[in-house]
Design an enzyme around this catalytic site. Structure first.
Site, PDB file in Angstrom:
ATOM      1  N   THR A 134       0.483  -0.627   0.327  1.00  0.00           N
ATOM      2  CA  THR A 134       0.113   0.177   0.196  1.00  0.00           C
ATOM      3  C   THR A 134       1.289   1.295   0.183  1.00  0.00           C
ATOM      4  O   THR A 134       2.118   0.952   0.645  1.00  0.00           O
ATOM      5  CB  THR A 134      -0.949  -0.122   1.860  1.00  0.00           C
ATOM      6  N   HIS A 171      -2.624  -4.614   7.994  1.00  0.00           N
ATOM      7  CA  HIS A 171      -4.135  -5.194   7.566  1.00  0.00           C
ATOM      8  C   HIS A 171      -5.121  -4.358   7.702  1.00  0.00           C
ATOM      9  O   HIS A 171      -5.141  -4.272   9.254  1.00  0.00           O
ATOM     10  CB  HIS A 171      -4.176  -6.254   8.016  1.00  0.00           C
ATOM     11  N   GLY A 172      -6.146  -4.222   6.764  1.00  0.00           N
ATOM     12  CA  GLY A 172      -6.839  -3.028   7.287  1.00  0.00           C
ATOM     13  C   GLY A 172      -7.998  -3.431   8.032  1.00  0.00           C
ATOM     14  O   GLY A 172      -8.185  -2.843   8.373  1.00  0.00           O
ATOM     15  N   GLY A 197     -10.920  -1.369   2.493  1.00  0.00           N
ATOM     16  CA  GLY A 197     -10.566  -1.758   3.845  1.00  0.00           C
ATOM     17  C   GLY A 197      -9.957  -0.136   4.585  1.00  0.00           C
ATOM     18  O   GLY A 197     -10.891   0.769   4.346  1.00  0.00           O
ATOM     19  N   THR A 200      -0.397   1.436   6.626  1.00  0.00           N
ATOM     20  CA  THR A 200      -0.333  -0.312   5.586  1.00  0.00           C
ATOM     21  C   THR A 200      -0.849  -1.220   6.371  1.00  0.00           C
ATOM     22  O   THR A 200      -0.626  -1.766   7.479  1.00  0.00           O
ATOM     23  CB  THR A 200       1.016   0.481   4.765  1.00  0.00           C
TER      24      THR A 200
HETATM   25  N1  GLY Z   1      -4.148  -1.707   4.191  1.00  0.00           N
HETATM   26  C1  GLY Z   1      -5.019  -1.926   3.145  1.00  0.00           C
HETATM   27  C2  GLY Z   1      -6.070  -2.714   3.243  1.00  0.00           C
HETATM   28  O1  GLY Z   1      -6.168  -4.021   3.363  1.00  0.00           O
HETATM   29  O2  GLY Z   1      -6.853  -2.858   2.165  1.00  0.00           O
END
Ligand code: GLY
Length: 295
Positions: free
Chosen positions: A158, A210-211, A188, A208
């Site tokens: 990201t 784990h959304g 996300g 950036t």
């Molecule tokens: N951090 C980007 C997503 O999880 O979509």
């Protein structure tokens, strides 16, 4: 290794563009936009062209931008724009900025966002134009894994930027293709103001990783709130620590405060950051933060 070096150069070139603009008296918002647009256009990053593919093999991108501008009397004016699950624009952050500047809304999603893009004079592309051969190969290779494990992997690469300009205006922006193999329609943190992007008079942040975990933590909003009395470096480390415990999620954050101090941290396999602080352009591979883990 070649890819690593190329990505380092691409990141430096993108930040140099933003830095040049700031040096010439440009705004923090423009600096964030040009920097992120360069990375969206570079197929080595997971944003714009080269985005990862979702479970049905197509691209759905998220982006958000936020700005704090000082009014004539010095009062802080905050605005934000975001787009979610868009697949027909090369530069989602530019569209997020148009949402911020040209609508009464903060976020537009999917087909409505595409329709608005046309109205705002932003060219629509075909989704195929955003899909690289490499993304397609990786999608095929991961299909089996997705079926077994779902799509809980952290989002790779990201892109985001945070800047403060000579008027003290602060901007932050984030853009991503999201998590590989995600369910179509999944949105996300990068589209969500307060999660993947946040700005206040105290500073700005972009995240950036784990959304889902970043959304639950309200990561960037919490981090910017914590800037009162703490350095951006220590805030960044604490923010990443909240992702590790109890969720053990991967993530990273970059922060700039109102004094133009910079902080960043992550707990993923790798995160690279380029910084410009009026004197120097620097790049670093940030060492991951590790907490004691029980399993
Ligand atoms: N951090 C980007 C997503 O999880 O979509």
């Amino acid at each position: 290794m070649e890819d690593r070096t190329e990505r380092r150069q691409a990141l430096l070139a993108a930040v140099r563009r933003g830095a040049d603009l700031l040096r010439e008296g440009g705004s923090a918002l423009d600096a964030v936009q040009v920097t992120v647009a360069e990375l969206e256009d570079d197929t080595r990053f997971n944003a714009g062209t080269g985005s990862v593919l979702n479970s049905v093999g197509t691209v759905e991108m998220d982006a958000s931008v936020m700005v704090m501008e000082r009014g004539r009397g010095g009062e802080a004016r905050i605005s934000a724009g975001a787009v979610a699950a868009v697949s027909r624009v090369k530069n989602p952050l530019m569209l997020a900025r148009a949402v911020m500047e040209e609508t009464a809304h903060v976020m537009l999603a999917g087909s409505g966002a595409h329709r608005f893009a046309r109205r705002a004079g932003i060219e629509l592309c075909r989704v195929e134009d955003l899909i690289t051969a490499r993304a397609r190969e990786r999608w095929r290779a991961r299909q089996l894994q997705f079926r077994k494990q779902g799509s809980s992997a952290a989002a790779p690469s990201t892109v985001g930027a945070v800047a403060i300009d000579s008027n003290g205006n602060i901007a932050a922006g984030t853009s991503t293709g999201g998590i590989p193999g995600k369910i179509p329609g999944r949105v996300g943190d990068s589209a969500i103001v307060g999660a993947g992007t946040f700005v206040s008079a105290r500073g700005g942040a972009s995240a950036t990783g784990h959304g889902e975990a970043i959304i639950l933590a309200g990561l960037c909003r919490e981090a910017v709130a914590a800037l009162l009395g703490q350095s951006p470096s220590s805030v960044a480390r604490r923010a990443v620590a909240t992702l590790l415990a109890p969720a053990k999620a991967e993530g990273g954050i970059v922060i700039v405060d109102r004094k133009a101090r910079i902080g960043f941290a992550h707990n993923a396999a790798a995160m690279q950051v380029a910084t410009f602080d009026s004197a120097e352009l620097r790049h670093c591979w940030v060492e991951p933060l590790r907490l004691a883990r029980t399993s």
